[in-house]
Design a protein around this motif. Sequence first.
Motif, PDB file in Angstrom:
ATOM      1  N   TYR B  49       1.118  -1.288   0.183  1.00 21.35           N
ATOM      2  CA  TYR B  49       0.039   0.391  -0.025  1.00 21.35           C
ATOM      3  C   TYR B  49       0.986   1.305  -0.343  1.00 21.35           C
ATOM      4  O   TYR B  49       1.019   2.162  -0.533  1.00 21.35           O
ATOM      5  CB  TYR B  49      -0.888  -0.267   1.145  1.00 21.35           C
ATOM      6  N   GLY B  50       1.695   1.253   0.480  1.00 24.59           N
ATOM      7  CA  GLY B  50       2.918   2.139   0.965  1.00 24.59           C
ATOM      8  C   GLY B  50       3.865   2.283  -0.523  1.00 24.59           C
ATOM      9  O   GLY B  50       3.782   3.691  -0.692  1.00 24.59           O
ATOM     10  N   LEU B  51       3.961   1.659  -1.283  1.00 27.22           N
ATOM     11  CA  LEU B  51       4.335   1.653  -2.477  1.00 27.22           C
ATOM     12  C   LEU B  51       3.297   1.634  -3.742  1.00 27.22           C
ATOM     13  O   LEU B  51       3.704   3.228  -4.481  1.00 27.22           O
ATOM     14  CB  LEU B  51       4.634   0.324  -2.763  1.00 27.22           C
ATOM     15  N   TYR B  52       2.649   1.726  -3.493  1.00 26.15           N
ATOM     16  CA  TYR B  52       1.122   2.458  -3.833  1.00 26.15           C
ATOM     17  C   TYR B  52       1.346   3.588  -3.794  1.00 26.15           C
ATOM     18  O   TYR B  52       0.929   4.807  -5.180  1.00 26.15           O
ATOM     19  CB  TYR B  52      -0.034   1.509  -4.324  1.00 26.15           C
ATOM     20  N   ARG B  53       1.104   4.625  -3.468  1.00 26.25           N
ATOM     21  CA  ARG B  53       0.263   5.675  -2.533  1.00 26.25           C
ATOM     22  C   ARG B  53       2.295   6.160  -3.038  1.00 26.25           C
ATOM     23  O   ARG B  53       2.137   7.400  -3.819  1.00 26.25           O
ATOM     24  CB  ARG B  53       0.577   6.043  -1.012  1.00 26.25           C
ATOM     25  N   LEU B  54       3.232   5.876  -2.905  1.00 27.82           N
ATOM     26  CA  LEU B  54       4.474   6.516  -3.017  1.00 27.82           C
ATOM     27  C   LEU B  54       4.532   6.531  -4.620  1.00 27.82           C
ATOM     28  O   LEU B  54       4.825   7.612  -5.308  1.00 27.82           O
ATOM     29  CB  LEU B  54       5.743   5.674  -2.892  1.00 27.82           C
ATOM     30  N   LYS B  55       4.051   5.396  -5.873  1.00 26.43           N
ATOM     31  CA  LYS B  55       3.947   5.707  -7.144  1.00 26.43           C
ATOM     32  C   LYS B  55       3.145   7.032  -6.914  1.00 26.43           C
ATOM     33  O   LYS B  55       3.528   7.679  -8.280  1.00 26.43           O
ATOM     34  CB  LYS B  55       3.389   4.212  -7.562  1.00 26.43           C
ATOM     35  N   LYS B  56       1.981   7.210  -6.218  1.00 26.63           N
ATOM     36  CA  LYS B  56       0.910   7.097  -7.375  1.00 26.63           C
ATOM     37  C   LYS B  56       1.194   9.096  -7.615  1.00 26.63           C
ATOM     38  O   LYS B  56       1.230  10.095  -7.560  1.00 26.63           O
ATOM     39  CB  LYS B  56       0.064   7.145  -6.438  1.00 26.63           C
ATOM     40  N   LEU B  57       2.412   9.668  -5.949  1.00 29.93           N
ATOM     41  CA  LEU B  57       2.629  10.899  -5.451  1.00 29.93           C
ATOM     42  C   LEU B  57       3.821  11.005  -6.477  1.00 29.93           C
ATOM     43  O   LEU B  57       4.072  12.557  -6.126  1.00 29.93           O
ATOM     44  CB  LEU B  57       2.731  10.624  -4.179  1.00 29.93           C
ATOM     45  N   SER B  58       4.476  10.602  -6.438  1.00 33.59           N
ATOM     46  CA  SER B  58       5.887  10.237  -6.897  1.00 33.59           C
ATOM     47  C   SER B  58       6.084  10.601  -8.381  1.00 33.59           C
ATOM     48  O   SER B  58       6.439  10.879  -9.214  1.00 33.59           O
ATOM     49  CB  SER B  58       7.238  10.167  -6.535  1.00 33.59           C
ATOM     50  N   THR B  59       4.554  10.804  -9.123  1.00 31.94           N
ATOM     51  CA  THR B  59       4.205  10.716 -10.963  1.00 31.94           C
ATOM     52  C   THR B  59       3.880  12.611 -10.637  1.00 31.94           C
ATOM     53  O   THR B  59       4.030  12.686 -11.549  1.00 31.94           O
ATOM     54  CB  THR B  59       3.375   9.790 -11.253  1.00 31.94           C
ATOM     55  N   VAL B  60       3.342  13.014  -9.862  1.00 31.99           N
ATOM     56  CA  VAL B  60       2.657  14.905  -9.356  1.00 31.99           C
ATOM     57  C   VAL B  60       3.642  15.083  -8.826  1.00 31.99           C
ATOM     58  O   VAL B  60       3.600  16.423  -9.281  1.00 31.99           O
ATOM     59  CB  VAL B  60       1.273  14.150  -8.872  1.00 31.99           C
ATOM     60  N   ASP B  61       4.737  14.536  -7.784  1.00 28.72           N
ATOM     61  CA  ASP B  61       5.249  15.520  -8.013  1.00 28.72           C
ATOM     62  C   ASP B  61       7.315  14.980  -7.669  1.00 28.72           C
ATOM     63  O   ASP B  61       7.031  14.002  -6.590  1.00 28.72           O
ATOM     64  CB  ASP B  61       5.415  15.822  -6.448  1.00 28.72           C
ATOM     65  N   LEU B  62       7.702  15.729  -8.432  1.00 30.07           N
ATOM     66  CA  LEU B  62       9.183  14.814  -8.755  1.00 30.07           C
ATOM     67  C   LEU B  62      10.061  14.730  -7.404  1.00 30.07           C
ATOM     68  O   LEU B  62      11.074  13.563  -7.268  1.00 30.07           O
ATOM     69  CB  LEU B  62      10.082  15.216  -9.581  1.00 30.07           C
ATOM     70  N   SER B  63       9.872  15.651  -6.999  1.00 27.67           N
ATOM     71  CA  SER B  63      10.522  16.086  -5.223  1.00 27.67           C
ATOM     72  C   SER B  63       9.617  15.029  -4.048  1.00 27.67           C
ATOM     73  O   SER B  63      10.701  15.415  -2.927  1.00 27.67           O
ATOM     74  CB  SER B  63      10.515  17.576  -4.735  1.00 27.67           C
ATOM     75  N   PHE B  64       9.459  14.105  -4.658  1.00 27.28           N
ATOM     76  CA  PHE B  64       8.158  13.389  -3.589  1.00 27.28           C
ATOM     77  C   PHE B  64       9.357  12.640  -3.268  1.00 27.28           C
ATOM     78  O   PHE B  64       9.194  11.357  -1.885  1.00 27.28           O
ATOM     79  CB  PHE B  64       7.283  12.718  -4.162  1.00 27.28           C
ATOM     80  N   LYS B  65       9.781  11.806  -3.869  1.00 25.23           N
ATOM     81  CA  LYS B  65      10.847  10.624  -3.531  1.00 25.23           C
ATOM     82  C   LYS B  65      11.958  11.161  -3.071  1.00 25.23           C
ATOM     83  O   LYS B  65      12.080  10.360  -1.747  1.00 25.23           O
ATOM     84  CB  LYS B  65      11.135   9.731  -4.818  1.00 25.23           C
ATOM     85  N   PRO B  66      12.797  12.004  -3.134  1.00 29.18           N
ATOM     86  CA  PRO B  66      13.571  12.632  -2.218  1.00 29.18           C
ATOM     87  C   PRO B  66      12.905  12.820  -0.858  1.00 29.18           C
ATOM     88  O   PRO B  66      13.628  12.648   0.446  1.00 29.18           O
ATOM     89  CB  PRO B  66      14.033  13.720  -3.099  1.00 29.18           C
ATOM     90  N   LEU B  67      12.157  13.295  -0.520  1.00 26.07           N
ATOM     91  CA  LEU B  67      11.316  14.262   0.066  1.00 26.07           C
ATOM     92  C   LEU B  67      11.238  12.729   1.629  1.00 26.07           C
ATOM     93  O   LEU B  67      11.340  12.381   3.087  1.00 26.07           O
ATOM     94  CB  LEU B  67      10.226  14.381   0.158  1.00 26.07           C
ATOM     95  N   VAL B  68      10.416  11.488   1.100  1.00 27.79           N
ATOM     96  CA  VAL B  68      10.464  10.523   1.538  1.00 27.79           C
ATOM     97  C   VAL B  68      11.654  10.036   2.076  1.00 27.79           C
ATOM     98  O   VAL B  68      11.907   9.205   3.228  1.00 27.79           O
ATOM     99  CB  VAL B  68      10.000   9.687   0.379  1.00 27.79           C
ATOM    100  N   GLY B  69      12.862   9.508   1.257  1.00 30.63           N
ATOM    101  CA  GLY B  69      14.150   8.964   1.324  1.00 30.63           C
ATOM    102  C   GLY B  69      14.878  10.614   2.471  1.00 30.63           C
ATOM    103  O   GLY B  69      15.216   9.826   3.443  1.00 30.63           O
ATOM    104  N   LEU B  70      14.668  10.871   2.634  1.00 30.95           N
ATOM    105  CA  LEU B  70      15.161  11.725   3.846  1.00 30.95           C
ATOM    106  C   LEU B  70      14.042  12.459   5.110  1.00 30.95           C
ATOM    107  O   LEU B  70      14.748  12.116   6.068  1.00 30.95           O
ATOM    108  CB  LEU B  70      15.441  13.538   3.303  1.00 30.95           C
ATOM    109  N   MET B  71      13.305  12.102   4.916  1.00 32.09           N
ATOM    110  CA  MET B  71      12.509  11.686   5.797  1.00 32.09           C
ATOM    111  C   MET B  71      12.524  10.354   7.231  1.00 32.09           C
ATOM    112  O   MET B  71      12.554  10.089   8.125  1.00 32.09           O
ATOM    113  CB  MET B  71      10.849  11.830   6.131  1.00 32.09           C
ATOM    114  N   ALA B  72      12.607   9.657   5.983  1.00 29.52           N
ATOM    115  CA  ALA B  72      13.413   8.191   6.591  1.00 29.52           C
ATOM    116  C   ALA B  72      14.724   8.531   7.199  1.00 29.52           C
ATOM    117  O   ALA B  72      15.032   7.842   8.054  1.00 29.52           O
ATOM    118  CB  ALA B  72      13.406   6.747   5.190  1.00 29.52           C
TER     119      ALA B  72
END
Lengths: 250, 247
Positions: B49-72
């Motif tokens: 479910y998390g991966l599904y959300r990540l894929k969905k949100l990172s397609t509209v915002d390129l900075s979302f994946k880096p943000l998730v990584g940095l929050m990790a």
Amino acid sequence: MELFSDHFKKNHVLSRIDARVKLLVALVLLAMVLSYRGFAFPSLVTLFCLFLCIMMRIPLRALVLRFSEPLFIAAVVLFLKCFYSGEDALFSVDIMSLRVVGHADGLIEGLLIVSRIIGAVSVVAVLGFATPFTEFMAGLSWFRVPKGFIEILMFAYRYIFVFFEDAQVIYQAQKNRLGYSTVRRGLNSFGTLAGALTIKAFDHSQSTTVAMVQRGYDGAMPMLRHKPFKSSEVVASALFLVVMGVVWKM
Amino acid sequence: MKESKSGIILLWMLFVPTTPAYAMHISEGILPFKWAALWFVVAAPFVAYGLYRLKKLSTVDLSFKPLVGLMAAVVFIISCMPIPVPTAGTCSHPCGTGISGILLGPGISILITAAALLIQALFLAHGGLSTWGADIVSMGVVGSFAGYLTFRALRSMKINMAIAGFMAGLLADWATYFATSVELASGIRGDSPFMPLFWKLLIAFIPTQLPLGILEGAMTAGMVVLLYKKRPDLLVKMRVLKPEEAL
């Protein structure tokens, strides 16, 4: 953070082995250790892994750091199982008019868990010591771990060191300004520190994305390309696992 | 005296991560194979479910994946503050999942926790590969959902940001350790009955978890309030605040 140091991973035969092979062997060994009902196999694995660590010239300090907490946990589990479970009384101790009874069956059960913990920790320690992070990530991608998750891991790994330093700087600044002079102020400062790290995460994510887009980032990061498997490594690993499998079955 | 006491406590909490006392979560090897495997199975749909959300949100915002990584990375640092629980055979620590659940939603928070846990297991012997599934369930799934749902419920009742943040952090922490007690008791009980061991473990966590939950609550409240005051735009972006609620 010392354990992250890659300096002892570079020039050893184990660190040159394909990360995929190491990962596969480690996972199979881990499964064997966890499913074994006895002391012999996990103990053998522990001795073998310690031997490998010595061969890799892992500094004693790094080994002690790696094993100290699991060993502490193992000791407490042993204590809990010996004194809080089981029925066959083995010995008893009077502590301030309180009789504490150690149970033989509890002790044996505890020792089984202890051997499992130490065996499993040894396997993962060797894997961690012998595999640079980027190669590990490449190995995970070969195992079809979703790419999005691997990218998150790579971003996280890169920024742990940055944020760690930032946290230390903020903490020093807070301390110098009596930010921890009372519990209330301390809690407030602690929350601010964590909040500042979160704001930094947001800001860095924006600047990192801009920098990456300028270098061609399109939403997916390139992974290390997989070289073909070396037949010598595959055969040696398979033989090793067969031997361990036979010992596990005995 | 009062000053130095509180200073020592918090200083210790902050500097423990710089010293090499590494270990926490459920230790490597502590769960037998079938229990370790079961928790992986339980964790899998939530991670998906998390991966599904990540894929969905990172397609509209390129900075979302880096943000998730940095929050990790932030969660990694927060959850590297170990406090030993000698009575339970483990260590305790702030989880940081409450705040990531509030800011990025429980699905993404589960991924963040999974990433932080994997790095800790591989390189610091915090938790383990075999107990990764169990740790994802207790910290990631239970902690993130508890934090997120508490915060949303309290905010919908118009409770102020600080109290909602405090309760979210507090309950995320306590719920995590409730789940950890369930996992530990089921894994190490052997042939003994489940409930007595579960209660023993739960009680064993109390000496550290009660104050630590409060600390986590205060930390979460502090973070949310700081964001609210300094960067409300981030809270709006993460849909924690409506644009009209921003200062």
